[in-house]
Design a protein around this motif. Structure first.
Motif, PDB file in Angstrom:
ATOM      1  N   GLU A   1      63.484  13.281 -21.389  1.00  0.00           N
ATOM      2  CA  GLU A   1      64.970  12.669 -21.716  1.00  0.00           C
ATOM      3  C   GLU A   1      65.116  12.946 -23.224  1.00  0.00           C
ATOM      4  O   GLU A   1      64.346  12.769 -24.041  1.00  0.00           O
ATOM      5  CB  GLU A   1      64.854  11.301 -21.193  1.00  0.00           C
ATOM      6  CG  GLU A   1      64.558  11.391 -19.698  1.00  0.00           C
ATOM      7  CD  GLU A   1      64.573   9.697 -19.270  1.00  0.00           C
ATOM      8  OE1 GLU A   1      64.641   9.057 -19.937  1.00  0.00           O
ATOM      9  OE2 GLU A   1      63.888   9.766 -18.177  1.00  0.00           O
ATOM     10  N   ASP A   2      66.395  13.188 -23.524  1.00  0.00           N
ATOM     11  CA  ASP A   2      66.716  13.086 -24.888  1.00  0.00           C
ATOM     12  C   ASP A   2      66.412  11.812 -25.650  1.00  0.00           C
ATOM     13  O   ASP A   2      66.250  11.565 -26.828  1.00  0.00           O
ATOM     14  CB  ASP A   2      68.453  13.413 -24.778  1.00  0.00           C
ATOM     15  CG  ASP A   2      68.547  14.589 -24.870  1.00  0.00           C
ATOM     16  OD1 ASP A   2      69.791  15.110 -24.492  1.00  0.00           O
ATOM     17  OD2 ASP A   2      67.483  15.690 -24.672  1.00  0.00           O
ATOM     18  N   GLU A   3      66.526  10.647 -24.731  1.00  0.00           N
ATOM     19  CA  GLU A   3      66.151   9.367 -25.379  1.00  0.00           C
ATOM     20  C   GLU A   3      65.010   9.107 -26.151  1.00  0.00           C
ATOM     21  O   GLU A   3      64.828   8.508 -27.173  1.00  0.00           O
ATOM     22  CB  GLU A   3      66.304   8.369 -24.101  1.00  0.00           C
ATOM     23  CG  GLU A   3      65.595   7.091 -24.606  1.00  0.00           C
ATOM     24  CD  GLU A   3      65.784   6.010 -23.356  1.00  0.00           C
ATOM     25  OE1 GLU A   3      65.492   4.814 -23.570  1.00  0.00           O
ATOM     26  OE2 GLU A   3      65.745   6.313 -21.943  1.00  0.00           O
ATOM     27  N   PHE A   4      63.861  10.026 -25.662  1.00  0.00           N
ATOM     28  CA  PHE A   4      62.567  10.138 -26.343  1.00  0.00           C
ATOM     29  C   PHE A   4      62.229  11.260 -27.268  1.00  0.00           C
ATOM     30  O   PHE A   4      61.201  11.604 -27.754  1.00  0.00           O
ATOM     31  CB  PHE A   4      61.261  10.008 -25.186  1.00  0.00           C
ATOM     32  CG  PHE A   4      61.567   8.589 -24.457  1.00  0.00           C
ATOM     33  CD1 PHE A   4      61.675   7.421 -25.173  1.00  0.00           C
ATOM     34  CD2 PHE A   4      61.812   8.785 -23.174  1.00  0.00           C
ATOM     35  CE1 PHE A   4      61.644   6.392 -24.365  1.00  0.00           C
ATOM     36  CE2 PHE A   4      61.848   7.590 -22.564  1.00  0.00           C
ATOM     37  CZ  PHE A   4      61.858   6.299 -23.039  1.00  0.00           C
ATOM     38  N   SER A   5      63.414  12.057 -27.564  1.00  0.00           N
ATOM     39  CA  SER A   5      63.140  13.414 -28.056  1.00  0.00           C
ATOM     40  C   SER A   5      62.670  13.300 -29.428  1.00  0.00           C
ATOM     41  O   SER A   5      61.752  14.137 -30.001  1.00  0.00           O
ATOM     42  CB  SER A   5      64.444  14.107 -28.288  1.00  0.00           C
ATOM     43  OG  SER A   5      65.364  13.612 -29.160  1.00  0.00           O
ATOM     44  N   GLY A   6      62.923  12.334 -30.417  1.00  0.00           N
ATOM     45  CA  GLY A   6      62.208  11.812 -31.655  1.00  0.00           C
ATOM     46  C   GLY A   6      60.985  10.852 -31.834  1.00  0.00           C
ATOM     47  O   GLY A   6      60.500  10.720 -32.647  1.00  0.00           O
ATOM     48  N   ALA A   7      60.624  10.800 -30.402  1.00  0.00           N
ATOM     49  CA  ALA A   7      59.465   9.876 -30.294  1.00  0.00           C
ATOM     50  C   ALA A   7      58.081  10.347 -30.852  1.00  0.00           C
ATOM     51  O   ALA A   7      57.742  11.590 -30.677  1.00  0.00           O
ATOM     52  CB  ALA A   7      59.142   9.316 -29.072  1.00  0.00           C
ATOM     53  N   ARG A   8      57.349   9.643 -31.403  1.00  0.00           N
ATOM     54  CA  ARG A   8      56.029  10.170 -32.068  1.00  0.00           C
ATOM     55  C   ARG A   8      54.964   9.563 -31.042  1.00  0.00           C
ATOM     56  O   ARG A   8      54.529   8.302 -31.009  1.00  0.00           O
ATOM     57  CB  ARG A   8      55.670   9.604 -33.445  1.00  0.00           C
ATOM     58  CG  ARG A   8      54.662   9.924 -33.948  1.00  0.00           C
ATOM     59  CD  ARG A   8      54.472   9.501 -35.348  1.00  0.00           C
ATOM     60  NE  ARG A   8      53.090   9.749 -36.050  1.00  0.00           N
ATOM     61  CZ  ARG A   8      52.596   8.951 -36.950  1.00  0.00           C
ATOM     62  NH1 ARG A   8      53.377   7.996 -37.501  1.00  0.00           N
ATOM     63  NH2 ARG A   8      51.474   8.987 -37.360  1.00  0.00           N
ATOM     64  N   TRP A   9      54.398  10.393 -30.243  1.00  0.00           N
ATOM     65  CA  TRP A   9      53.665  10.036 -29.293  1.00  0.00           C
ATOM     66  C   TRP A   9      51.970  10.071 -29.809  1.00  0.00           C
ATOM     67  O   TRP A   9      51.686  10.819 -30.637  1.00  0.00           O
ATOM     68  CB  TRP A   9      53.586  11.194 -28.056  1.00  0.00           C
ATOM     69  CG  TRP A   9      54.964  10.998 -27.293  1.00  0.00           C
ATOM     70  CD1 TRP A   9      55.815  11.661 -27.375  1.00  0.00           C
ATOM     71  CD2 TRP A   9      55.463  10.090 -26.339  1.00  0.00           C
ATOM     72  NE1 TRP A   9      57.031  11.644 -26.612  1.00  0.00           N
ATOM     73  CE2 TRP A   9      56.901  10.447 -26.130  1.00  0.00           C
ATOM     74  CE3 TRP A   9      54.972   9.031 -25.636  1.00  0.00           C
ATOM     75  CZ2 TRP A   9      57.545   9.826 -25.039  1.00  0.00           C
ATOM     76  CZ3 TRP A   9      55.562   8.493 -24.693  1.00  0.00           C
ATOM     77  CH2 TRP A   9      56.838   8.844 -24.391  1.00  0.00           C
TER      78      TRP A   9
END
Length: 67
Positions: free
Chosen positions: A2-10
């Motif tokens: 999902e785009d919602e988490f596209s910039g998330a640092r996993w």
């Protein structure tokens, strides 16, 4: 994903060893997002900050999941 988490640092736990069979976490606005490291494109779900704290309390030694 999902785009919602596209910039998330996993991140994976340092306790996960060398395998790829663990849960990854990304800290996002207001809480945490979780996904399966074997299928990072398979989706993720969000927990509010209180849910993240509750999950940690449940899985830590001595927590409710260990009673």
């Amino acid at each position: 994903m999902e785009d919602e988490f596209s910039g998330a640092r996993w991140r994976k736990s340092s306790h996960s060893g060398g395998g790829n069979d663990c849960v990854e976490v990304a800290f996002v606005d207001g809480g945490a997002a979780l996904r399966d490291s074997k299928d990072p494109e398979g989706g993720a779900f969000r927990l509010p900050a209180s849910g993240w704290r509750g999950l940690l309390a449940a899985v830590r030694p001595g927590g409710p999941a260990h009673d």
